[in-house]
Design a protein around this motif. Structure first.
Motif, PDB file in Angstrom:
ATOM      1  N   THR A  36      23.360  44.356 -64.867  1.00  0.00           N
ATOM      2  CA  THR A  36      22.415  44.398 -65.990  1.00  0.00           C
ATOM      3  C   THR A  36      23.178  44.201 -67.293  1.00  0.00           C
ATOM      4  O   THR A  36      24.206  44.827 -67.525  1.00  0.00           O
ATOM      5  CB  THR A  36      21.680  45.759 -66.011  1.00  0.00           C
ATOM      6  N   ARG A  37      22.662  43.310 -68.134  1.00  0.00           N
ATOM      7  CA  ARG A  37      23.377  43.013 -69.380  1.00  0.00           C
ATOM      8  C   ARG A  37      23.023  44.023 -70.457  1.00  0.00           C
ATOM      9  O   ARG A  37      21.865  44.398 -70.607  1.00  0.00           O
ATOM     10  CB  ARG A  37      23.032  41.598 -69.840  1.00  0.00           C
ATOM     11  N   ARG A  38      24.035  44.426 -71.191  1.00  0.00           N
ATOM     12  CA  ARG A  38      23.866  45.426 -72.248  1.00  0.00           C
ATOM     13  C   ARG A  38      22.831  44.957 -73.282  1.00  0.00           C
ATOM     14  O   ARG A  38      22.018  45.751 -73.761  1.00  0.00           O
ATOM     15  CB  ARG A  38      25.246  45.672 -72.876  1.00  0.00           C
ATOM     16  N   ASP A  39      22.845  43.676 -73.616  1.00  0.00           N
ATOM     17  CA  ASP A  39      21.926  43.205 -74.667  1.00  0.00           C
ATOM     18  C   ASP A  39      20.467  43.210 -74.202  1.00  0.00           C
ATOM     19  O   ASP A  39      19.550  43.303 -75.022  1.00  0.00           O
ATOM     20  CB  ASP A  39      22.331  41.807 -75.175  1.00  0.00           C
ATOM     21  N   SER A  40      20.245  43.149 -72.880  1.00  0.00           N
ATOM     22  CA  SER A  40      18.864  43.178 -72.400  1.00  0.00           C
ATOM     23  C   SER A  40      18.232  44.551 -72.635  1.00  0.00           C
ATOM     24  O   SER A  40      17.008  44.684 -72.724  1.00  0.00           O
ATOM     25  CB  SER A  40      18.785  42.798 -70.914  1.00  0.00           C
ATOM     26  N   ILE A  41      19.072  45.587 -72.753  1.00  0.00           N
ATOM     27  CA  ILE A  41      18.550  46.944 -72.973  1.00  0.00           C
ATOM     28  C   ILE A  41      17.937  47.044 -74.379  1.00  0.00           C
ATOM     29  O   ILE A  41      16.827  47.558 -74.557  1.00  0.00           O
ATOM     30  CB  ILE A  41      19.673  47.988 -72.773  1.00  0.00           C
ATOM     31  N   GLY A  42      18.630  46.506 -75.352  1.00  0.00           N
ATOM     32  CA  GLY A  42      18.087  46.496 -76.714  1.00  0.00           C
ATOM     33  C   GLY A  42      16.826  45.653 -76.793  1.00  0.00           C
ATOM     34  O   GLY A  42      15.839  46.038 -77.445  1.00  0.00           O
ATOM     35  N   ARG A  43      16.839  44.507 -76.120  1.00  0.00           N
ATOM     36  CA  ARG A  43      15.656  43.637 -76.142  1.00  0.00           C
ATOM     37  C   ARG A  43      14.464  44.338 -75.497  1.00  0.00           C
ATOM     38  O   ARG A  43      13.328  44.261 -75.981  1.00  0.00           O
ATOM     39  CB  ARG A  43      15.955  42.314 -75.423  1.00  0.00           C
ATOM     40  N   ALA A  44      14.724  45.022 -74.384  1.00  0.00           N
ATOM     41  CA  ALA A  44      13.636  45.736 -73.701  1.00  0.00           C
ATOM     42  C   ALA A  44      13.082  46.844 -74.595  1.00  0.00           C
ATOM     43  O   ALA A  44      11.859  47.040 -74.683  1.00  0.00           O
ATOM     44  CB  ALA A  44      14.139  46.316 -72.381  1.00  0.00           C
ATOM     45  N   ALA A  45      13.971  47.558 -75.281  1.00  0.00           N
ATOM     46  CA  ALA A  45      13.519  48.645 -76.164  1.00  0.00           C
ATOM     47  C   ALA A  45      12.669  48.077 -77.303  1.00  0.00           C
ATOM     48  O   ALA A  45      11.633  48.652 -77.655  1.00  0.00           O
ATOM     49  CB  ALA A  45      14.732  49.409 -76.719  1.00  0.00           C
ATOM     50  N   ASP A  46      13.093  46.942 -77.858  1.00  0.00           N
ATOM     51  CA  ASP A  46      12.307  46.314 -78.937  1.00  0.00           C
ATOM     52  C   ASP A  46      10.926  45.931 -78.424  1.00  0.00           C
ATOM     53  O   ASP A  46       9.910  46.143 -79.094  1.00  0.00           O
ATOM     54  CB  ASP A  46      13.026  45.059 -79.459  1.00  0.00           C
ATOM     55  N   LEU A  47      10.908  45.342 -77.228  1.00  0.00           N
ATOM     56  CA  LEU A  47       9.635  44.906 -76.660  1.00  0.00           C
ATOM     57  C   LEU A  47       8.698  46.100 -76.440  1.00  0.00           C
ATOM     58  O   LEU A  47       7.519  46.051 -76.798  1.00  0.00           O
ATOM     59  CB  LEU A  47       9.891  44.175 -75.329  1.00  0.00           C
TER      60      LEU A  47
END
Ligand SMILES: *Cc1c(COP(=O)(O)O)cnc(C)c1O
Length: 320
Positions: free
Chosen positions: A298-309
């Motif tokens: 799992t990519r670290r940047d996808s976590i921020g994107r998911a939280a924004d979404l």
């Protein structure tokens, strides 16, 4: 048999096959695990055992469950070795596609009660190897899984698979009738068995990375999740809205568990002994919880994107 609602059909179907009545207790809305006091209250003279499920790999405090019947721990979401199950009669693990350690269809039991271990060895002696065609299919499925895993597309394939099996085009994992299926008498395939030790070692080596990802989710989503979860839960007002938004953004978000005895609904859910309305927190979780991936890849940047979404969705508590 007492078990929590907000579980999966794989746990309940063997009970139905054995003619054992499932008795559901509700979960806690924070831990998604059963309340130890509700379990103790549900025990009667007819209770044979309690199954405790570490949902999403979040550990249930088994030492707080004060019952005088055997406890069986469902560790399907737990990397083997991570949770000490030695206080219980037995624990079981699964190594199929959605689990923390994937080696192919099959699972294992860790049995601490010596009498139960004897009984299980007797049963195992009667089990037979799966037919060669099934061995080949499991190996082919495993290779396809690894290729998709390396390409980072397993979850896309899984949702496609679910859509196809929903339309009856492929055989889903829960398709065989548990009361008549020959599969219940099969041993683990040779291929799965030969891959297993190395896959468990890899799974253990990945724990540190997966805990770091969990720390990142905790900060972004303002929810504390102990242990090393398989999935990170998030609460949304409207699950369909969240799933559609995530799919449009190319983000992995899963609808899991979708019902109190996933994926059963309607008459199938009733056949599994679940009485509508009996476990309100489980029904709430099925309606409002989505889960995010906690895999080593799992990519670290996808976590921020998911939280924004998730932050852009309608707030929890809002009604349609
Ligand atoms: C996957 C799963 C199991 C076991 O699944 P099998 O597919 O039968 O190996 C049991 N409990 C839970 C909670 C699961 O998610």
């Amino acid at each position: 048999m007492i078990l929590q609602a907000y579980t999966c059909a794989a746990v309940v179907e063997p009970l139905l096959r054995l003619g054992v009545k499932p008795v559901y207790v509700d979960i806690d809305r924070e831990s998604f695990g059963p309340d130890p006091d509700l379990i103790a209250e549900a025990v009667t003279s007819r209770t044979r055992a309690v199954i405790v499920q570490h949902t999403f790999g979040i550990p249930v405090p088994v030492e707080e469950i004060d019952v005088d019947v055997p406890i069986i721990e469902d560790c399907a979401h737990v990397t083997p070795g991570l949770i000490d199950t030695s206080r219980s009669a037995a624990a079981f693990y699964s190594f199929e596609w959605g689990k923390p350690v994937v080696a192919g269809i099959g699972g294992s039991a860790v049995v601490h009660d010596p009498e139960l271990a004897d009984v299980m060895w007797e049963h195992y002696a009667r089990y037979t190897a799966p037919p060669e065609s099934r061995e080949l299919m499991t190996d082919a499925e495993y290779l396809a899984f690894r290729a998709a895993d390396r390409a980072g597309v397993v979850w896309r394939m899984r949702s496609l698979y679910r859509q196809l099996s929903g339309m009856g085009l492929v055989v889903g994992s829960y398709a065989p009738d548990p009361r008549t299926s020959a599969e219940y008498g099969w041993r683990m395939s040779q291929g799965t068995r030969s891959r297993l030790a190395a896959r468990i070692a890899t799974g253990r080596a990945e724990l540190k990375r997966r805990r770091e990802l969990t720390d990142a989710y905790e900060i972004e989503l303002h929810r504390v999740v102990p242990g090393v979860p398989l999935k990170f839960p998030a609460v949304v007002a409207d699950k369909q809205e969240a799933l559609l938004a995530a799919a449009a953004a190319g983000l992995e978000l899963s609808d899991w568990f979708a019902t109190p005895v996933h994926p059963l609904s309607g008459v199938d859910l009733a056949r599994a002994g679940y009485v509508a309305g009996s476990c309100p927190n489980a029904e709430w979780a099925a309606a409002h919880v989505v889960t995010l991936p906690v895999r080593a890849a799992t990519r670290r940047d996808s976590i921020g994107r998911a939280a924004d979404l998730l932050a852009e969705l309608r707030p929890v508590g809002a009604h349609a």
